[in-house]
Enzyme design. Structure first.
Site, PDB file in Angstrom:
ATOM      1  N   CYS A  75       1.686   3.222   9.427  1.00 12.37           N
ATOM      2  CA  CYS A  75       2.068   4.542   8.905  1.00 12.37           C
ATOM      3  C   CYS A  75       2.803   5.345   9.975  1.00 12.37           C
ATOM      4  O   CYS A  75       2.260   5.579  11.063  1.00 12.37           O
ATOM      5  CB  CYS A  75       0.838   5.313   8.441  1.00 12.37           C
ATOM      6  SG  CYS A  75       1.246   6.951   7.764  1.00 12.37           S
TER       7      CYS A  75
ATOM      8  N   ASN B 268       7.996  -7.070   4.585  1.00  9.56           N
ATOM      9  CA  ASN B 268       8.089  -5.776   3.913  1.00  9.56           C
ATOM     10  C   ASN B 268       9.391  -5.104   4.314  1.00  9.56           C
ATOM     11  O   ASN B 268       9.704  -4.999   5.494  1.00  9.56           O
ATOM     12  CB  ASN B 268       6.900  -4.916   4.317  1.00  9.56           C
ATOM     13  CG  ASN B 268       6.809  -3.588   3.579  1.00  9.56           C
ATOM     14  OD1 ASN B 268       6.141  -2.667   4.011  1.00  9.56           O
ATOM     15  ND2 ASN B 268       7.473  -3.467   2.440  1.00  9.56           N
TER      16      ASN B 268
ATOM     17  N   PRO C 112       0.842  -1.204   0.000  1.00 12.48           N
ATOM     18  CA  PRO C 112       0.000   0.000   0.000  1.00 12.48           C
ATOM     19  C   PRO C 112       0.872   1.247   0.000  1.00 12.48           C
ATOM     20  O   PRO C 112       1.790   1.364   0.808  1.00 12.48           O
ATOM     21  CB  PRO C 112      -0.798  -0.129   1.307  1.00 12.48           C
ATOM     22  CG  PRO C 112       0.062  -0.970   2.197  1.00 12.48           C
ATOM     23  CD  PRO C 112       0.782  -1.922   1.291  1.00 12.48           C
TER      24      PRO C 112
END
Length: 394
Positions: free
Chosen positions: A149, A249, A66
Site C-alpha cells: 500500500c 499485478n 485486494p
C-alpha cells in the site's frame, strides 16, 4: 472485507463468518504432504510445501486483487461467477481486527463458495498480526501481508509499502506467521527502483517463509496506474529469482493483457484491481468500449451484457451477503461511471441520498434504462459498431 487504518464506520453487529471453518490451528500439526511439523521445515521442504498447496488449489490464474472497501464478499462472488479463480479480501487492519468485534463482523465476511481466498492484513507488529491471522485461518487458503500500500495513510500508520524501509521488521512479520500458522503465508509487494534491491527483497521473503509472492510492478512512488505502466520485466526477474509461486499485478485491463502478462513475466497467475471495478466480467472475456475502440475488425457479438446488468447482479448478492452501504455506493459509482457521464442528473440523485436502499438502487438502474443509456460490454470477437459522441451505443 477491508478498511483503511483509521477506525471504520459500522452499520450493524451481526457476525457473518458464514463458511464452515476447518479444524483449529495446531502448531504441532503434521503437514500431510511432506510429513513435517509446520515451522520446522528445511528450505527445500518449504518450497515443496508451497507448490503442493498451490497445486492443491488448482493453480488459479485469474485473481481478484485486494482493494480497500471494494473486494468484499458480494463483489468477489460476482467476479467468481465471471471467471475469477481466486480472490483477496480487502486489506484488514490487524490491530483493529484483534480489538474490535464489530469491525471483524462487518469488514470480513465469507461463505463456503468463497474459495480459494487470500485474507490480507496490514501490520507492523508480529504478535498483533499473528493474533489477527489466527482468527481467519480456518476460513482462508492464505493469510496475506500487505507490503504494497503506497497511500499516505499507510505512511502515517507505518505499514504497507512504507515497511520497505525496515526489512528486518518485514522479515519478522513473515517469520512469525510462517512458524505459527498452518495456512500458508503470502505477501503482496511493490518493486524497488533498483532491480537488485527488489530481487534481494523477494529472496528474503522466500527465506522467511513466504509461500506465494504477488508482485505489483510499480514502485512505492508510482501511484497512478493509469499514467504509469507496470514493469513486467521486473516481475519476470523476480519470477526467475525465487522458487515459490509468483503472481503479477499491473496493466491487466482485459484478457489480451492477461495472456501477454503471463507470457512476458512467466508468472503463475495475474491480479486485476481497478479494471475489475468497472468490469467484473473481465475474466470472462468481456471488454469495455474503451478497449475495443481503435482495435482490429471484429465480428458482431456485443450488447448481451453491460454494467447495469452487473449492478443488478451485485445488488442481489449484497442482499444475500450484507455489507456496509459505503461499499455498495462505491461499486455503483464505479460500475456506472460512464453511464452517469451521459446522464449526470442520475448521478446527482444518487449522491444526494444520505441513506441508500435496494429499492432506490434498482430504481436508479431502471431509470437509466428508460433514459436510453446503453453501453454494452464486448467480447474480443466483437465489432464495436458506431458509437455516438455522447457515449451512448448506437
Amino acid at each position: 472485507m477491508a478498511t483503511a487504518a483509521s477506525e471504520p464506520p459500522f452499520d450493524g453487529d451481526d457476525d457473518r463468518l458464514c463458511s464452515e471453518p476447518t479444524q483449529p490451528s495446531d502448531p504441532n500439526q503434521v503437514d500431510c504432504c511432506l510429513g513435517n511439523p509446520r515451522g520446522y521445515l528445511s528450505g527445500e521442504a518449504r518450497i515443496e510445501r508451497a507448490w503442493a498447496h498451490w497445486k492443491k488449489l488448482g493453480q488459479p490464474k485469474l485473481i481478484v486483487a485486494p482493494m480497500v472497501d471494494n473486494s468484499e464478499l458480494p463483489f468477489r462472488m460476482l467476479c467468481r461467477k465471471y471467471g475469477a479463480d481466486a480472490a483477496y479480501t480487502p486489506m484488514l487492519h490487524s490491530r483493529i481486527f484483534t480489538e474490535n468485534e464489530k469491525y471483524r463482523s462487518q469488514e470480513f465476511t465469507t461463505c463456503k463458495e468463497d474459495r480459494p481466498l487470500f485474507v490480507q492484513f496490514c501490520a507492523n507488529d508480529p504478535d498483533t498480526l499473528l493474533e489477527a491471522a489466527r482468527r481467519v485461518e480456518p476460513y482462508c487458503d492464505y493469510v496475506d501481508i500487505n507490503l504494497g500500500c503506497p497511500q499516505r495513510i499507510a505512511r502515517r500508520g507505518n505499514y504497507g509499502a512504507f515497511l520497505m524501509d525496515n526489512l528486518p521488521l518485514i522479515k519478522s512479520l513473515v517469520e512469525k506467521l510462517a512458524l505459527n500458522l498452518n495456512v500458508p503465508v503470502s505477501c503482496k509487494i511493490r518493486i524497488f527502483p533498483n532491480l537488485q534491491d527488489t530481487l534481494t527483497y523477494a529472496k528474503m521473503l522466500e527465506d522467511a517463509g513466504c509461500s506465494l509472492l504477488a508482485v505489483h510492478g510499480r514502485t512505492r512512488d508510482e501511484k497512478d496506474g493509469k499514467k504509469i505502466r507496470a514493469n513486467w520485466s521486473a516481475i519476470r526477474a523476480v519470477r526467475d529469482a525465487v522458487r515459490i509461486p509468483v503472481l503479477a499485478n499491473g496493466n491487466i485491463r482485459h484478457m489480451d493483457d492477461v495472456a501477454s502478462c503471463l507470457e512476458e513475466t512467466g508468472a503463475d497467475g495475474v491480479l486485476s484491481a481497478e479494471s475489475l471495478l468497472e468490469n467484473p466480467a473481465l475474466f470472462s472475456g468481456f471488454q469495455t468500449a474503451e478497449w475495443v475502440l481503435g482495435g482490429e475488425e471484429r465480428n458482431e457479438k456485443g450488447g448481451k451484457l453491460d454494467q447495469a446488468d452487473l449492478v443488478v447482479e451485485y445488488l442481489k448478492l449484497c442482499e444475500k451477503y450484507p455489507v456496509p452501504w459505503r461499499m455498495i455506493r462505491s461499486h455503483v459509482h464505479k460500475l456506472l461511471g460512464e453511464w452517469f457521464r451521459v446522464q449526470p442528473c442520475v448521478r446527482e440523485d444518487l449522491n444526494s441520498q444520505s441513506i441508500l436502499t435496494f429499492e432506490f438502487l434498482y430504481g436508479l438502474v431502471n431509470r437509466l434504462r428508460e433514459l436510453g443509456v446503453t453501453i454494452p460490454l464486448y467480447t474480443k470477437d466483437t465489432h464495436m459498431g458506431k458509437v455516438c459522441a455522447n457515449g451512448i451505443g448506437a
